[in-house]
Design an enzyme around this catalytic site. Sequence first.
Site, PDB file in Angstrom:
ATOM      1  N   SER A 176       0.960  -1.428   0.476  1.00  8.62           N
ATOM      2  CA  SER A 176       0.246   0.263   0.342  1.00  8.62           C
ATOM      3  C   SER A 176       0.750   0.846   0.204  1.00  8.62           C
ATOM      4  CB  SER A 176      -1.121  -0.224   1.285  1.00  8.62           C
ATOM      5  OG  SER A 176      -1.513   0.716   1.572  1.00  8.62           O
ATOM      6  N   ASP A 187      -9.875  -3.972  -5.593  1.00  7.75           N
ATOM      7  CA  ASP A 187      -8.996  -3.706  -4.309  1.00  7.75           C
ATOM      8  C   ASP A 187      -9.388  -1.731  -4.765  1.00  7.75           C
ATOM      9  OD1 ASP A 187      -7.555  -1.797  -3.266  1.00  7.75           O
ATOM     10  OD2 ASP A 187      -5.972  -2.596  -3.570  1.00  7.75           O
ATOM     11  N   HIS A 197      -7.947  -4.606  -0.894  1.00  9.40           N
ATOM     12  CA  HIS A 197      -7.194  -4.109  -0.490  1.00  9.40           C
ATOM     13  C   HIS A 197      -6.638  -5.339   0.697  1.00  9.40           C
ATOM     14  CE1 HIS A 197      -3.910  -0.677  -0.440  1.00  9.40           C
ATOM     15  NE2 HIS A 197      -4.296  -1.108   0.517  1.00  9.40           N
TER      16      HIS A 197
END
Length: 412
Positions: free
Chosen positions: A220, A321, A353
Site C-alpha cells: 500500500s 481493491d 486491498h
Amino acid sequence: MQSSSEIHHHERCRPVFPTENIGPADSDKGKVRRRVLRKSSAPQICRQQSFGRDIGHAAAETYLITRLSFDLLGYLGVGYRWITRLLALACYAILLMPGFLQVAYHYFFSPQVRRSIVYGDQPRNRLDLYIPPPTSAGLKPVVVFVTGGAWIIGYKAWGSLLGLQLAERDIIVACLDYRNFPQGTISDMVRDVSQGISFVCNNISAFGGDPNRIYLMGQSAGAHISSCALIEQAIKESRGERISWSASQIKAYFGLSGGYNLFNMVEHFHNRGLYRSIFLSIMEGEESFAQYSPGIRLKEPRVRKAASLLTHIVLFHGSEDYSIPCEASKTFAKALQGVEVKTDLIIYNGKTHTDLFLQDPLRGGKDELFDHIVSMIHANDSDGLSKDAVAPPRRRLVPEILLKLAGKVSPF
C-alpha cells in the site's frame, strides 16, 4: 524532541553505518570505481531489549503517538467520511482480534523476533527482525518490508504476520518503521526507508542474512514509499553520487497493492476520506507530485540511465481493491516496461486491498501470493525449494465467518 528513554536507548543500541565513497575515474579504463569502506569493528547492534526497557520504549511511543494523534485531528477536522471509516476500522479489528492476539503473542515472546533495532537518529528509525529457527547452516535470504498505513498510521509491527510466516520458510524479514504524517512528510518517509535499507544491506550478515540476497517489499503506502526510495537510489547511483547502498544490490522488488502516480490518486483519496488538503500536506504540495510519482519520474530523459540499474520488479494487486484501484499497478507496470525494466504484473481476481495482506494469511492453508514470493526467493536454492515442497499448510488463525464479516465491514 526525544524523550530521555529514547536517548538512553540510542546510546545503548547505536548502530554503525558503513560509509561508501565514489572514487575518482580510473586512469586506465576511464570508469567510475566504487569502493566500500567499512569499520574494522563489528556492528554494535542491540539484539534484544530487556522487558523493562520495552516498557519504557512503549511508554515513550504511546506519548508520541497520542500527541501526534491530536495534531492529526487538527488537520482532519470533523469529516463524515474519515469518521465512518475510523469506526469501520474499529469493527474490522475486533472481528480479526483472535488472529491479532496470536500474532501479538509471538511478536512479543518469540525468541526469533528482534524488536526495535535502531537504524538511525529519528525516534521512528527502528526495525524488527524475524530470524528463522537455526535448523540449517549458511546465510539466509532477506526481505526488507515497508508497511502501509495511508502515510499516517504505518507501524513496523503491522508486518509481523508476514515476518513470522516467511521466517518459517528460512527467510529473514526486516520490517522497517518510518516517520508518519504529521511527524514527517513524504521526503522524510523516503529518507527513513532508504536509511533502513542501507542499515540492512550493510549489517544483516551479523544476523545470518545474506547481503547478496536482499529483496525489497512494500504494501500500500509502503509500496509507494519503497519504490520512491529504490528509484531515488538508482538515480544517485547512475550519477556517481556518494551512496550507502546500491539499487542494483536488491535482487527483486515486490510491490503489493501500491499507488505510484499521485496525480491520479489525489481525487480518489479525497472521495474516500483522505482529504485533498491533508494529502497535499503529506506529499509536500502538488509541485512535488512528479518527484514522488515513480511511474512519471522514470519518463524523465535524465532518469532513463537509472532504469538500467533497477532490479526485477513484481507488482501484485487485487482486482476488487477500492482503496487503491489495480489500475495503479497496471499503469506503473507499463511505465517500467517502457524503459525496459523487467516487470511482472499479477492481478488476483476478486481480491480486495486487505485480502492479500491480512485475510488470506489469517485464513491459513495455501496462499498463491505467499507461495509466489517464496518461490522467487528460493528460485536458485535447491535446498529451500525442497523444504518448500514439503512445508505444511499455514495454520488458520481466524474462523471463516469472522473473516467474511471483516471483509464486509472493512474500510479499505
